[in-house]
Enzyme design. Structure first.
Site, PDB file in Angstrom:
ATOM      1  N   ASP A  13       0.815  -1.226   0.000  1.00  0.00           N
ATOM      2  CA  ASP A  13       0.000   0.000   0.000  1.00  0.00           C
ATOM      3  C   ASP A  13       0.844   1.269   0.000  1.00  0.00           C
ATOM      4  O   ASP A  13       0.474   2.279   0.595  1.00  0.00           O
ATOM      5  CB  ASP A  13      -0.957   0.015   1.211  1.00  0.00           C
ATOM      6  CG  ASP A  13      -1.755  -1.264   1.291  1.00  0.00           C
ATOM      7  OD1 ASP A  13      -2.233  -1.716   0.246  1.00  0.00           O
ATOM      8  OD2 ASP A  13      -1.882  -1.827   2.391  1.00  0.00           O
ATOM      9  N   LYS A  16       2.224   2.333  -5.136  1.00  0.00           N
ATOM     10  CA  LYS A  16       3.059   1.950  -6.283  1.00  0.00           C
ATOM     11  C   LYS A  16       2.346   2.191  -7.603  1.00  0.00           C
ATOM     12  O   LYS A  16       2.972   2.558  -8.595  1.00  0.00           O
ATOM     13  CB  LYS A  16       3.418   0.449  -6.210  1.00  0.00           C
ATOM     14  CG  LYS A  16       4.271   0.076  -5.040  1.00  0.00           C
ATOM     15  CD  LYS A  16       4.484  -1.422  -4.953  1.00  0.00           C
ATOM     16  CE  LYS A  16       3.263  -2.199  -4.541  1.00  0.00           C
ATOM     17  NZ  LYS A  16       2.814  -2.013  -3.161  1.00  0.00           N
ATOM     18  N   GLY A  40      -4.048  -4.173  -4.491  1.00  0.00           N
ATOM     19  CA  GLY A  40      -5.065  -3.210  -4.887  1.00  0.00           C
ATOM     20  C   GLY A  40      -4.355  -1.960  -5.350  1.00  0.00           C
ATOM     21  O   GLY A  40      -3.645  -1.336  -4.574  1.00  0.00           O
ATOM     22  N   HIS A  41      -4.458  -1.649  -6.625  1.00  0.00           N
ATOM     23  CA  HIS A  41      -3.767  -0.480  -7.152  1.00  0.00           C
ATOM     24  C   HIS A  41      -4.788   0.577  -7.553  1.00  0.00           C
ATOM     25  O   HIS A  41      -5.702   0.289  -8.320  1.00  0.00           O
ATOM     26  CB  HIS A  41      -2.921  -0.857  -8.384  1.00  0.00           C
ATOM     27  CG  HIS A  41      -1.731  -1.684  -8.030  1.00  0.00           C
ATOM     28  ND1 HIS A  41      -0.937  -2.280  -8.965  1.00  0.00           N
ATOM     29  CD2 HIS A  41      -1.212  -2.004  -6.842  1.00  0.00           C
ATOM     30  CE1 HIS A  41       0.039  -2.936  -8.359  1.00  0.00           C
ATOM     31  NE2 HIS A  41      -0.114  -2.784  -7.066  1.00  0.00           N
ATOM     32  N   GLN A 228       2.307  -5.897  -3.424  1.00  0.00           N
ATOM     33  CA  GLN A 228       2.607  -5.930  -1.988  1.00  0.00           C
ATOM     34  C   GLN A 228       3.917  -5.172  -1.715  1.00  0.00           C
ATOM     35  O   GLN A 228       4.348  -4.383  -2.532  1.00  0.00           O
ATOM     36  CB  GLN A 228       2.674  -7.363  -1.435  1.00  0.00           C
ATOM     37  CG  GLN A 228       1.326  -8.072  -1.398  1.00  0.00           C
ATOM     38  CD  GLN A 228       0.968  -8.720  -2.704  1.00  0.00           C
ATOM     39  OE1 GLN A 228       1.772  -9.398  -3.314  1.00  0.00           O
ATOM     40  NE2 GLN A 228      -0.246  -8.518  -3.154  1.00  0.00           N
TER      41      GLN A 228
HETATM   42  P1  IMP Z   1      -2.395 -12.807   1.559  1.00  0.00           P
HETATM   43  O1  IMP Z   1      -1.470 -12.225   0.547  1.00  0.00           O
HETATM   44  O2  IMP Z   1      -3.849 -12.585   1.226  1.00  0.00           O
HETATM   45  O3  IMP Z   1      -2.095 -14.240   1.862  1.00  0.00           O
HETATM   46  O4  IMP Z   1      -2.172 -12.015   2.939  1.00  0.00           O
HETATM   47  C1  IMP Z   1      -0.978 -12.155   3.696  1.00  0.00           C
HETATM   48  C2  IMP Z   1      -0.597 -10.832   4.348  1.00  0.00           C
HETATM   49  O5  IMP Z   1      -0.222  -9.908   3.354  1.00  0.00           O
HETATM   50  C3  IMP Z   1      -1.745 -10.172   5.132  1.00  0.00           C
HETATM   51  O6  IMP Z   1      -1.199  -9.467   6.235  1.00  0.00           O
HETATM   52  C4  IMP Z   1      -2.297  -9.186   4.125  1.00  0.00           C
HETATM   53  O7  IMP Z   1      -2.963  -8.110   4.758  1.00  0.00           O
HETATM   54  C5  IMP Z   1      -1.027  -8.741   3.436  1.00  0.00           C
HETATM   55  N1  IMP Z   1      -1.249  -8.259   2.076  1.00  0.00           N
HETATM   56  C6  IMP Z   1      -1.481  -8.989   0.964  1.00  0.00           C
HETATM   57  N2  IMP Z   1      -1.613  -8.205  -0.111  1.00  0.00           N
HETATM   58  C7  IMP Z   1      -1.433  -6.951   0.316  1.00  0.00           C
HETATM   59  C8  IMP Z   1      -1.410  -5.684  -0.362  1.00  0.00           C
HETATM   60  O8  IMP Z   1      -1.545  -5.566  -1.579  1.00  0.00           O
HETATM   61  N3  IMP Z   1      -1.206  -4.605   0.440  1.00  0.00           N
HETATM   62  C9  IMP Z   1      -0.983  -4.717   1.786  1.00  0.00           C
HETATM   63  N4  IMP Z   1      -0.984  -5.860   2.431  1.00  0.00           N
HETATM   64  C10 IMP Z   1      -1.201  -6.972   1.714  1.00  0.00           C
END
Ligand code: IMP
Length: 429
Positions: A13, A16, A40-41, A228
């Site tokens: 977040d 990017k 989420g972009h 991420q």
């Molecule tokens: P997962 O990727 O859904 O398995 O989540 C694993 C961890 O990564 C959790 O703490 C999510 O909140 C975090 N996470 C996954 N994708 C994002 C992102 O795009 N932005 C921020 N945190 C993320």
């Protein structure tokens, strides 16, 4: 040989999408190579706001080829939904999309596993996943027995594959869920649903490894769009509170199939403070009024899940670590406008652990939980930055903050962002 990569250096977040969007105009190809619809972009073009989870932000720029490379895990329904959304808003170039036949596909059993397993970490704290089936799909990819790649969905064996997987997964899921809470999955219905997705996605499916290697060898300008942030990297992040892919710079080659020698500039994206969504340690977290103030000003609510993000001060120990890990050349400092109005600002410059000060980022999550952040305090500024368009519009204290960040992290800050629009970007070069 201008290969550029954009990597988030915190817990995701970092905005990017905005920088990728700006850089896209100077590239021929934009590649997403890890993660999936957990990202989420948000991209703002003129009056229009686009929220993309799976498609590379480059789809908004005509003439650029967008690639979803083999390291991504694909939710086909989401891809089709985003393509439909772009078509309905007349974004012309979504035809210029290639999706690797090597991507692993997310199925209903992955969502069901994600829901139940997030509550079952050995650590006792929830990971707080996005619930998008990302971890279970990557687990099956590495495990191989129950994995389905996009290319498999066009083979005669696909029906059998689904049948076999559903039988096994129904057994596993029934054992994992509390009695009576799991409704068995229907293999025939899933097969039909996914065959329909496969047909819709057929025009986009390609051997993107071959495509990207040829493009790189021909000197095409390729932009690698990380999803991420590096602290969520499965190998080098705050394990187990991470995502299931290599979200730091080290993941580019394995996810895309393009050797590191073709990436000659890496831009790190850093928020001027820190946020984290989901579980896990966060040394500079401000779980108080100050954190709430940052959350409100920065609209720190998840793009994908709408969860409130945890907020705190900038952690230069963590960012220096991820800067080195990702081989970052320069930094874009985002959301600087959110820091207006604080009398003073803090930056964490070291950690204290068991009476010793260090700038090493701990490798074990238990140590990271126990560190005490050592802060340096800088004077704040009251001016609203959202109208700033050049370096000379920034107050002296804001410039001093930028300089100090650069010094602590060890690379120059090349851009400062003061709002979501393309125009709200100040080059410091
Ligand atoms: P997962 O990727 O859904 O398995 O989540 C694993 C961890 O990564 C959790 O703490 C999510 O909140 C975090 N996470 C996954 N994708 C994002 C992102 O795009 N932005 C921020 N945190 C993320």
């Amino acid at each position: 040989m201008p290969g550029t990569s954009v990597i988030g250096l915190q817990w995701g977040d970092e905005a990017k999408g905005k920088i990728v969007d700006l850089l896209t105009q100077r590239h021929d190809v934009v590649v997403r190579y890890q993660g999936g619809a957990n990202a989420g972009h948000t991209v703002v073009v003129g009056e229009e706001v686009y929220k993309l989870s799976l498609l590379p932000s480059g789809v908004l720029t005509p003439g650029v080829t967008c690639v979803i490379a083999g390291g991504v895990v694909l939710n086909p329904a989401k891809a089709i939904e985003e393509l439909g959304e772009l078509a309905s808003r007349n974004v012309e170039d979504s035809d210029n999309l290639k999706i690797s036949d090597r991507v692993h596909v997310i199925f209903p059993w992955h969502f069901a596993e994600d829901r139940v397993m997030d509550k079952n970490t050995s650590d006792g704290e929830n990971i707080g996943t996005t619930g998008r089936g990302i971890g279970p799909c990557y687990r099956d990819k590495v495990g191989r027995s129950y994995a389905v790649r996009l290319g498999d969905m066009y083979r005669d064996t696909f029906r059998e594959q689904v049948q076999h997987n559903v039988e096994v997964k129904n057994g596993i899921l029934a054992a994992m869920y509390p009695p009576g809470e799991f409704a068995p999955l229907d293999a025939q219905a899933i097969y039909e649903e996914y065959r329909a997705y496969a047909e819709k996605l057929k025009p986009y499916v390609a051997d993107t490894t071959e495509y990207l290697l040829t493009a790189a060898e021909a000197g095409k300008r390729i932009l690698f769009e990380g999803a991420q942030g590096a602290l969520l990297d499965v190998d080098h992040g705050t394990y187990p509170f991470v995502t299931s892919s290599n979200s730091s710079g080290v993941g580019i080659s394995n996810g895309s199939g393009v050797p590191a020698r073709y990436i000659n500039h890496t831009i790190g994206i850093v928020k001027a403070y820190t946020s984290r969504v989901g579980g896990g340690p966060f040394p500079t977290e401000q779980d108080n009024q100050l954190g709430q103030q940052i959350r409100d000003k920065g609209n720190e609510y998840g793009t994908v899940t709408r969860r409130p993000r945890r907020c705190g001060w900038l952690d230069a120990v963590a960012v220096r670590y991820t800067t080195r890990l990702s081989g970052v050349d320069s930094i874009c400092l985002m959301l600087m406008d959110v820091l207006s109005g604080f009398d003073e600002l803090k930056i964490c410059t070291a950690y204290e652990l068991d009476g010793e000060q260090s700038t090493r980022f701990p490798s074990h999550v238990d140590d990271l939980r126990r560190v005490q952040p050592i802060y340096e305090t800088l004077p704040g500024w009251s001016e609203d930055l959202t109208g700033a368009t050049s370096k000379s519009d920034l107050p002296a204290n804001a410039l001093a903050y930028v300089d100090r960040v650069s010094e602590l992290i060890g690379v120059p800050v090349e851009m400062v962002s003061v709002g979501p629009a393309r125009s709200q970007t100040i080059s410091l070069k």
